[in-house]
Every structure is written in structure tokens, then in C-alpha cells.
Design an enzyme around this catalytic site. Sequence first.
Site, PDB file in Angstrom:
ATOM      1  N   ALA A  68       0.800  -1.301   0.250  1.00 53.51           N
ATOM      2  CA  ALA A  68       0.132   0.018   0.239  1.00 53.51           C
ATOM      3  C   ALA A  68       1.073   1.377   0.112  1.00 53.51           C
ATOM      4  CB  ALA A  68      -0.870  -0.071   1.201  1.00 53.51           C
ATOM      5  N   ARG A  99      -7.915   6.530  -3.760  1.00 54.42           N
ATOM      6  CA  ARG A  99      -6.853   7.523  -3.018  1.00 54.42           C
ATOM      7  C   ARG A  99      -7.205   8.883  -3.125  1.00 54.42           C
ATOM      8  NH1 ARG A  99      -1.553   8.777  -2.359  1.00 54.42           N
ATOM      9  NH2 ARG A  99      -1.186   9.121  -0.163  1.00 54.42           N
TER      10      ARG A  99
END
Lengths: 546, 457
Positions: A68, A99
Site C-alpha cells: 500500500a 486514494r
Amino acid sequence: MPKSKKVVEWKPVDIKTELLKQYPPKVARKRAKQILINEAQENSAPPEIMANVRTIPGIITMRGCTYAGCKGVIMGPTSDIVNLVHGPIGCSFYAWLTRRNQTSASGEKNENFITYCMSTDMQDSDIIFGGEKKLAAAIQEAYDLFHPKSIAVFATCPVGLIGDDIHAVAKRMKEKFGDCNVFAFSCEGYKGVSQSAGHHIANNQVFTHLVGTSTTEKTDKYKINLLGEYNIGGDGFEIDRILKKCGITNIATFSGNSTYDQFASANQADLSCVMCHRSINYVADMLEVKYGIPWIKVNFIGANATAKSLRKIAQYFGDDSLSERVEKVITEEMPSVEAICKNVYPRTEGKKAMMFVGGSRAHHYQELFKEMGMKVLSAGYEFAHRDDYEGRQVLPNLKVDADSRNIEEIHVEPDPSLYKPRKSEDEKSSLEEKGLKFKHYEGLNPDMESGSIVIDDLNQYEAERLVQLMKPDIFCAGIKEKFSIQKMGIPMKQLHSYDSGGPYAGFKGAINFYQEIDRLVNSKVWSLMKAPWEESPELSATYVWE
Amino acid sequence: MLLRHTPKEVTERTALTINPAKTCQPIGAMYAALGIHGCLPHSHGSQGCCAYHRSTLTRHYKEPISAATSSFTEGSSVFGGQANLLQAISTIFNVYNPEIIAVHTTCLSETIGDDLPQIMKKSIDEGNTPEGKVVIGASTPSYVGSHVTGFSNMVKAMANIAEPTGKKNGKVNIIPGWVEPCDMEEIKRISAMIGVDITLFPDTSGVLNSPLSGEYTMFPKGGTTIAELKGCANAIGTLALGEWCSADAARFLDTKHKVPCSILDMPFGLKATDRFINALRTVGGTTVPEEITDERGQLVDFISDMHQYFYHKKVAIVGDPDQLISMAEFLMSIDMCPVYVITGTPGKRFEKRIKEITKESPFPVNVKAQGDMFLLHQWIKNDPVDLIIGNTYCKYIARDEDIPLIRWGFPILDRQGHQYFPTVGYKGGIRILEKILSSLLDRNDRDAPEEKFELVF
């Protein structure tokens, strides 16, 4: 919780005891070292905090994994590199457009692969017989379909376990294509203790495979790199607007709204400005060693912090005309910021906040809360190291544990042809004397009030207890924490993805943030939680019809 | 154009998946486990798996999703995750005190070969699992099947704790499959109206659509209780809704505890709901009340009233096999034409079933299991459709190609309502039709030239 309930004033030390009470002894001992009461530091050694250590299994942590940090955070925002995830489908799926890193790559001429999620979708046969062939085939297919200038390959957990040599495959394909830079990241999720290891791995590979490869010369006068700014909600757009207005050229942002060419040209900047210290300080250091570019810490979160950072950049270049222009921009921008701040101030003054995010935001956002007259009761990072709390002076004393030792440290030497110290040692010391500090970050703790509570790797249980005990007016963390906090009637602001808002950086960002926090802490919704019959349940047995 | 690099020409891909129409097993297991009352799902793998699943489920439901992780490090990946899981179980019962922990594996713990039953047994032997508390486990390797498979595996693990008493309890087990909390509520409402006493598992209603009251509880009111799960072995029958999501658990109860099962399609749309209700009243030995027949009639009425707007409209549907099978059938029954049908989940049976359902279609039908949205987009570029039905990711295709989109499936990250308004049953059918009609007619209103712009539809 209803506002009418009496707020009991807890002492910080009692809060700490309360947070640890429920834990088994071993867990409590470990957590005790990660919860620090920020006490006055005169005449005693500054308090130490334990950070960048393993999360205890079973604890509902806010943290994610190395993949991540590498794919999602650092490489995700780059538009023209094809990101290909080697692994079962999930890892690529979850990092697909989730995101809020914005990109200005519209128009048919620009490449933008951010909307694409690519994966080798490993099956059990690939796990058993190895996935290298499938990876090579997938790289070929991506190349045939898109003809990108670069393909980045990301490893997921099983890849490391079965021993696929992704770097060899990448190298082979790069040589085969000739016009496509293929390189790989060994960012298996189990490495390190949090996203932080992934940042480091990404830094290393970007530096090794991209930086310094551009042949186009950048000739602007005041050239900087902006490191550790990810353009969440358009933060980078606002910073770029301000820099441009000041006449400062941003060669490369690592990595918000970035392109391949930006990374490749980063060696041509004359100053690196570090926003998020945690995620990108490795690149800042390597740029200095290899190319002679010094770095300073900046912060564009908060109007005053933005002004201060601009002045630091101007001071570095030491050109009066630049300083004048910077002052002019600040003078132009500040009135509208101050007007909004003045407007919200009566409604935000004295309100209390808590922040548990990232590796820098829990620090940076204190600026904005201060500007609004708000107090930060407690703060901490999700994946920071001790230097992010206590300042870089602790670096020589940091113990390297087994989890960190596994993350490669690459050795960099001055480039024989491209190394050029931007400032002589004398110039640097003279600037230092005037207050411009190089390679310096003082960390979060000094900016926190005495008696406030600093907590590393806060978890679900502690968050809930903290809110119950200290009753903040706003709590800031990430999506996973959002709704359990709001169920308690406390507004929660995401400081990873900003919910739907932003930008919050720079001058316009400050305005947005003031208005957003005003909206959140004064929303009517928090007064609607109880039905009339819950507020006064004991009705007398009489009906009143009129 | 957001997906401007997608070429119209379809080329065969053997190794590269682009814009998947599936995700991995563990998230399905986590969702299913949230449908057990007092349950903390636990991800036996790296922290990132758990963080990603919690984030995705949170974004879909706008609700707290609590789940723990074994927080694997490089060391545990080499030496095995047993120590991590044992410590996790102990920590969880000490700190969060759930009734039950539902462990699922990940590609990491599966690849290194962690033996879940053995570790769970050790946890009991060593006293990490307190008396009266339960730990269940499902093997959910991410490199097999899809999120649907993971859901099914966890549901089977739930059935695995069923304990026969030797006496039938007169209840019917209903395994609803991967549907929304409100759909589970609707199935309970319908069953109550028909007068059949059911055990619904999993049941995320009251867990993932909980109220805001000023109090937070990690374990909300909803969910199937452990006692109910244990009682599943004593039911008079099981109705499994959806071959992919629910059949394994039902067959398990049938084989192990002789609870006869019937595998049905998920009750989306008229005919699948007909079959569900018919099966329910048969196994329960009751009569369908007039209210249900009236609800059915309302749905038929809606279809007949608005048929002209549905007739021969081409639709692309993408999602999970069980849902798509029922949706394709529903669309065919109102004379809409599903022309592109894609799931990321593998299964040749799926393709066969869709072909059967659509064999009367006036248009050729492209169907693919283990397909992706990149392929779907290419098909659409070659021959456009009037409507797309799928999850939020479809909005990139919908915007580029200027086609209306109905969000239905998982995940829905940008709209609300899916957790509150059911799409199962007859009332759910009306809800689906309302959405289809609004999308098509909104488009009509947007695009009609002034002289063709109409007040009444």
C-alpha cells in the site's frame, strides 16, 4: 454523546492508565512505550516514544501494508507509468482509484493510466509452478496495448514467498522493448511493519531507475523539487499555483500529479523541499549525495506555514527580486484567508481536536487548527518513525530492528558527471546562521502543547476510549475510523483522503479547511441524534391535546 | 476521456487482467462474518489485506467495519503464522470480547501452508479461547475463485458449527447469499408474512445499516446468533439462494445433518421471486397470503404500464454470477435485452446459464466468466448499449461512452441507498424497474430535441 453530559477533566497520566487498563500485561507494556505525555522538557532528557514497531496481532490497527505504501502512496499518483501488480487480483483492485490523488492529464496527447487497474490475477497454478512466465506475458500484453514509456511491476505477498524474480523479468522485458523502461518493486505486504517500508522501497527504485535519466535541460531560474506531496484533493495544484505566481519552477513533485519526465528530471532542481518527511526523506538524502541538491523541510498546510515556507525558499536562492515577489504574493493572498478565518473564528475558537494520521499530517494540520483557535488534545502517526516525533537529531541513536533491516538501504555516491553542489559549505553555513536549516526536521512533539498526549499506531480500541474520555469536538483519521467515531456523535474528518474536500494546502486550501471544520463542528446533525421520547422518556400519563 | 487508452479492437489476453470485475476471496469472507451476531472477523495475513477489506466495505456501507489482523511480518512469513494467530485470538478476546471470531486466510497464509483447524484447536488447548466463546475458520486463498468464493467459504464455515439435537425445530434455513442488509431484512419480512419460521444466515441487517444514536458498539444488534447457527442442523430444510454464494453451505447441511436443501436463484425480479416464494411455502407448509400476491401484481402492473420504455433496450450487466443470472432473467422477462454479461468470477456454468436465459433474445449475447471491465468497454465501443448495470467502477465507461448507469452490485462507493432499499422480492423488483425507468427517461429528457420534449410519459 449528548452535549449536556458533564465532561470530567482527566489528567493525561490517568488517560494513559485508562487506555492501557483493558490490555493483557504484555500488550500493555508495549503500548505504554508508544503513548507519551508531552511534558515540559527543561532540565531533563526529551521524552522518547517507541515507533515503527510491529503491531500486536489481533489489535485492530489503522495501518496498512508495504504494498500500500509503495504502489498506493508513492507510485499511484503518477499518470504515465503503467502500474502492473503481480499477484492475486485483490491487491490491485483495492488500490484502484481509491486514494483521491488528482491528476491533470486530460487531453488526448497526455497519457493517463490512473483509471486502469492492471494485474496478473495469479491463480493457484501460478502459485504452484511460479508466476514469472505469466508476468512476462502480462508485461508484453500491456506494452502491446498501450505502448507506455514505462511499466512498473509491484510484488504482492505470495510473489516473494514463491520466489518469482520480478526484477529479472522486468530487466529482460526492458531490454526486449528498447523504448519502455520496465522496473519492479519488491514491496510484498509482509515486509516491514507498516506502509512506511513501502515508501522506502519505492524511493529506492524511483531513484535508481528514473531520476537523472532525462536529457531535456531545464533552464528556469528558481528550480525546486517538491517531495512528499501527493495531490490529495488537489493540494499539489494549489501549491503549484502559488509557486508559479512566485516565479518558482517545480521540476518534480514526488509524486502528486507527477509524470515520468518529472521524476527523470529531478536531478536538475537546485533545492528539494520536503513536505511529508516520513515518506520521502530517503529521496531527499539521495538527491543531495548524488547530485548535490540540498533539502529543507517545508509545510504548505496552513496559511502562515505556507508563507513561511515560501520565504524559506526565497531565502535559499538569496535573490532580492524573488523575495520581493514572494512577499507580494503573500500580501495579495492573505487578506482573503484572514477574512474567512475571522469569520469562522468565533465558532471554532476553543474547540478541541485529535489527529491520528500518516507520517506528517498529524503535525502539519496543527497549523490550521491553531489558526482557527483550536486546541489539539492528542495526536500521533500511523506509520512514522521516532525522528518524525522527536526530530532528526535522534537518527544516529535509532536502533535498527529485524523488520527494518530487511528493507534495503541503497548506497549512493556522487555522480561523476552530474554531481554539482548547489551551495558551497560556506554558503550553507551562512544560510544556517540566518535560520535556514538544511536536512532539519524538528518533529511533531515540540509543536504539541505540554501535557498533550502523543500516541503512535493508535488503534480502534484506544480511539474509542480517547473519544469517550476526552470528548473532542473533532477527530481526524482515515476511512476505517470514520464511522465508529461518528456513531459516538463526534464529527470525523478524514485527513488521508479528505472525504470529499480539498485542497487544504496553500492559501486557498486554508480557506477550504476553515470552512470545512466550521461546517463539521457546528453541524446541526449532532443535535438530531435523540428522538423526543428518548430525551424525556418519563411522560406523565396525561394526554395534552391543545 | 477517462479510459481513452482502451482500443476498440479486441485482442486476446492470456495473462493481463485490466479493470477487474471481481476481487479476492477474503473480503467476501469478511462481509459474510459480519452477518454473525457478536462476531469479529479476523484476517490471517498481512495488515494490508485487512485494511483494504475494511476500507472497501466501509466505503460501500458508510458504517464502521471492525476486523482484526494477524499482522504478519517477514519472520512469520518464513516461520509460519501460528504464533501470530494464537496471540491474535488471545488479544481479541481480552480487548474486544466478541462472542465469536471468524478467521479467514489470505494468499499469504495459504501459500505458506498454515493449518487453520490445527491452530484453532491449539488455541482451545492453550486456553486462548475462553469457555463459551467460539472461533470458526474458513480457508480463502485469494488466488482461487473470487470474493464470491470467499463469501461462500465463510458461509460454509458458519454451517459447520451446526449441532444436531436429534429433534427437528420446525424452522427453515435460508442462505441469502451476498445481498445487502436491507435485502436480508426483506427476506425476513416476506418469510414472516408467509408464516415460515426461518434462520437466515448470514444476516447483516442491523449490523451494516445501523442507526446513529450517539453510542458506538462494536457488535450491533443484528446478525445471526451462534445459537441459531447451531440450530441449523435441526431445520426442516434449507433454501440456498444463489449457486455460487450459498449452495456449498446448504449441501453441507444436507450431507452432514440430513437437512434437505433446495438451490434456488437469488430472488431478484419476478420469476426468481416466484420460485423462491413457491419453494418457501412448500417447505414451510404454509399458504401465501394475499398481500404477497398483491405485491406481485403491483410489479406486473408496473411492467405492463411502462413496457414501451423497456422494450428491446440493450443492457450491459457486470457483477457477480448469482446476481447476474437473476438480473438477466428479469430483464428478459420485461423484454429488455442483456447483450453483454460479464463476471470476473470463474465458472463455465455461468456462461451456459446466461446463454439459456437469453436464448430468445433478438440480439446476439456476449457472455464471459473470468472477464473484466476492459473487455466489456471494448464490446460497448464496438456496439453500444442503452444502459449499464454494475458497480461504481462502471461510471468511467458510462461517462466516456455517454451511457446511463444503474449502480447495482459491489462495491458502490459513490451513491447511497443500496443498504436501505431492497432489490430482492417483488417490491425490490419495483425498485429496480423504477431505477431503470428513471435512468432511461432522464436520458430521454436530456437529449430530446425541443419539439419532441414531452411532459407525460
